[in-house]
Enzyme design. Sequence first.
Site, short mmCIF file in Angstrom:
data_model
loop_
_atom_site.label_atom_id
_atom_site.label_comp_id
_atom_site.label_asym_id
_atom_site.label_seq_id
_atom_site.Cartn_x
_atom_site.Cartn_y
_atom_site.Cartn_z
CG ASP A 122 -15.13 0.87 -80.78
OD1 ASP A 122 -15.58 1.95 -81.42
OD2 ASP A 122 -13.75 0.72 -81.50
CD GLU A 142 -12.07 -2.40 -83.07
OE1 GLU A 142 -11.61 -2.79 -84.93
OE2 GLU A 142 -11.34 -1.72 -83.36
CG ASN A 143 -10.99 -2.75 -79.63
OD1 ASN A 143 -11.38 -1.43 -79.69
ND2 ASN A 143 -10.03 -2.59 -79.84
CG ASN A 181 -8.66 -0.90 -86.80
OD1 ASN A 181 -9.71 -0.89 -86.15
ND2 ASN A 181 -7.49 -0.46 -85.65
CG HIS A 182 -8.25 -3.99 -82.61
ND1 HIS A 182 -6.85 -4.38 -82.92
CD2 HIS A 182 -8.28 -2.75 -82.96
CE1 HIS A 182 -6.03 -3.63 -82.83
NE2 HIS A 182 -6.74 -1.86 -82.64
CG HIS A 226 -13.97 0.42 -86.78
ND1 HIS A 226 -14.50 0.37 -85.59
CD2 HIS A 226 -12.78 -0.25 -87.13
CE1 HIS A 226 -14.30 0.20 -85.28
NE2 HIS A 226 -13.13 -0.22 -85.53
CG HIS A 258 -10.87 2.90 -85.49
ND1 HIS A 258 -10.28 1.87 -84.84
CD2 HIS A 258 -10.14 4.66 -84.98
CE1 HIS A 258 -8.98 2.31 -84.72
NE2 HIS A 258 -9.00 3.48 -85.63
CG HIS A 297 -11.74 3.28 -78.46
ND1 HIS A 297 -11.17 2.91 -78.17
CD2 HIS A 297 -12.10 2.97 -79.24
CE1 HIS A 297 -11.04 1.56 -78.06
NE2 HIS A 297 -11.42 1.60 -79.33
#
Length: 270
Positions: A8, A39-40, A67-68, A150, A175, A177
Amino acid sequence: MKIGFIGDIVGRPGRQMVKRFVSKLRESEGLDFVVANYENASHGFGLTEKNAKELFAAGIDVMTGGNHTWDKKEIRGLLESLPLLRPVNYPDGVPGRGVRIFEIGGEKLAVVNVMGHFAMPMVDNPFIAANRIVDVLVFEGVRYIFIDMHAEATSEKRALLMMLRERVSAIVGTHTHVGSDDLVIDCGCAYVTDIGLTGCRDNVIGMDAKVPIERFLTGLPGRFEVPDKCRTILQMIVATFENGRAVDAYKIRCYDDGEIQVSLKARKEE
Ligand code: FE2
């Protein structure tokens, strides 16, 4: 074939580390292809077009989501126009795709993005979806198959390895991190439960610690913020593949003071 996997990328500090180190690592490690999770990447939530282009220009070939994925509205169009993925286990009709096939040196390689179940949005069963897509890819003669799993639960990631290790080339987790130290080559499949974030390393999952501490003390909601200033890290798993199987894997950590550590040489399990 040598591939670099980045987890991520969190906010501007993460993007800056990608810009500073990825092309250098492509050169020093002889990487043919680099996968990362987006995603982040934009302010900690989702991905903007500007940031996507900046990350591809810095030496990333394809980016996976989670999810993001949907946090920035513009992602829906970008999933079609750029080499981006969203988890494969969304229902039919959802924008984007969960698998992309590339060609490197005359060999086909597939990148698949799967999202776990525990503490995640409601999606289709990740195990059934992954099994199905791997069957199709193997049938189509794709020998190099890479999965970004993820997921929050370590057990889901391990179970996916146990289920697919003889049929895929690598399963890397994202996911949480937080990088895990269980890098292994199991039956020719390179695996790590989580690569770990690229971004701030002196906070809580790359976010300013103030909000999570407040949340844990009070139970009240608060919006996570990526700090303006922090100490940063880039984490990458590097793996070499021959005939579709992983033959070597190790981890690289790059720090903001310029130090580059090579660690975690994968043990081979038959
Ligand atoms: Fe996530």
